[in-house]
Scaffold this active site. Structure first.
Site, short mmCIF file in Angstrom:
data_model
loop_
_atom_site.label_atom_id
_atom_site.label_comp_id
_atom_site.label_asym_id
_atom_site.label_seq_id
_atom_site.Cartn_x
_atom_site.Cartn_y
_atom_site.Cartn_z
CG ASN A 1 -0.71 2.27 0.07
OD1 ASN A 1 -0.45 3.61 -0.71
ND2 ASN A 1 -0.26 1.24 -0.75
CE LYS B 1 -2.27 -0.60 -3.20
NZ LYS B 1 -3.03 -1.97 -3.67
CG HIS C 1 3.60 -0.65 -3.07
ND1 HIS C 1 2.89 -0.48 -4.27
CD2 HIS C 1 2.66 -1.12 -1.82
CE1 HIS C 1 2.15 -1.68 -4.14
NE2 HIS C 1 1.64 -1.27 -2.57
CD GLU D 1 -0.09 -0.94 -6.17
OE1 GLU D 1 -0.84 -1.72 -6.47
OE2 GLU D 1 -0.15 0.07 -5.80
CD GLU E 1 4.21 -4.35 -1.23
OE1 GLU E 1 2.80 -3.85 -1.47
OE2 GLU E 1 4.50 -3.70 -2.04
N GLY F 1 -4.58 -6.21 -4.12
CA GLY F 1 -5.52 -6.63 -5.53
C GLY F 1 -5.99 -7.29 -6.57
CB SER G 1 -5.74 -9.68 -0.25
OG SER G 1 -5.62 -9.38 -2.06
#
Length: 249
Positions: free
Chosen positions: A9, A11, A95, A97, A167, A173, A212
């Site tokens: 991904n 991003k 996701h 985010e 996730e 991150g 991560s």
């Protein structure tokens, strides 16, 4: 037996030159791998360029998001049918985010899941809990609700034509990673939940870990019986890291 899958991904990263160099390295570095599918999900503006580079290779590709709406007056959105023009195979939906930064709730994510499948694309459905939710023991409740929203809208059988990515939000991150045992526990919970409604779907659906993942922890994570690969963020932008992660399966 479930095929292993590793998805990068990207991003909101990259440019034409960097992308070309990264993809060329990944193509070369993963060419001899067997029993694993490697894919990249890239920003919308680069889908055509990625298609041109990858169309005759073993690497597949997709998008990072999609609109839940049909064609129409939705400025700034991208319809699922548009992604077909670029031969996408996967679309990431839900996701963390998108959920946290752009306010996508469980129902919106379920609608995007449904729309993705309606045009023949494979949704990568992201589920996971925040650190605060984990610390008060709500991991399973949160994931229950995220999965139930999709199952209620599309039915349990729809998950057979999807990928699920667990996730933990607290590990994205941050450099923190769930231990293999922690990740396996949640993956096993997801699979057992699905098995209560359809054992065949539960046994066949790919469940990825995303949080991560690096070259130094991928092998231990992917060795867990219910972890079928990874949804890789930052490490997917570094050719050597991504190749090592793909090799770890």
């Amino acid at each position: 037996m479930r095929t292993k899958l590793v998805v990068g991904n990207w991003k909101m990263n990259g440019n034409l030159t960097q992308n070309q160099e990264l993809l060329n390295a990944i193509i070369t570095g993963t060419r001899e791998l067997r029993d694993v599918v490697c894919a990249v999900c890239v920003p919308y503006p680069y889908l055509q360029a990625v298609q041109l580079v990858l169309k005759d290779t073993h690497i597949t590709w997709g998008a990072q998001n999609v609109s839940q709406f049909d064609f129409g007056a939705y400025t700034g959105e991208v319809a699922a049918e548009m992604l077909l023009d670029f031969a996408c195979r996967y679309v990431i939906v839900g996701h963390s985010e998108r959920r946290s930064l752009f306010g996508e709730d469980n129902h919106t994510v379920a609608e995007k899941f449904k729309k993705t499948q309606s045009v023949g694309l494979i949704p990568i459905l992201c589920v996971g809990e925040t650190l605060a939710q984990r610390e008060i023991g709500e991991t399973e409740r949160v994931i229950d609700e995220q999965l139930d929203a999709v199952i209620k809208l599309t039915g349990i059988n729809s998950l057979a034509q999807s990928v699920i990515a667990y996730e933990p939000v607290w590990a994205i991150g941050t450099g923190r990673t769930a231990t293999p045992a922690q990740a396996q526990s949640v993956h096993a919970f997801i699979r057992s939940k699905l098995a209560k409604q359809n054992t065949e779907v539960a046994a066949s659906v790919q469940i990825l870990y995303g949080g991560s993942v690096k070259s130094n922890n991928a092998s231990d994570l992917f060795a867990m019986p219910d972890i079928d690969g990874g949804l890789i963020g930052g490490a997917s932008l570094i050719a050597g890291e991504f190749i090592s992660i793909c090799s770890a399966v």
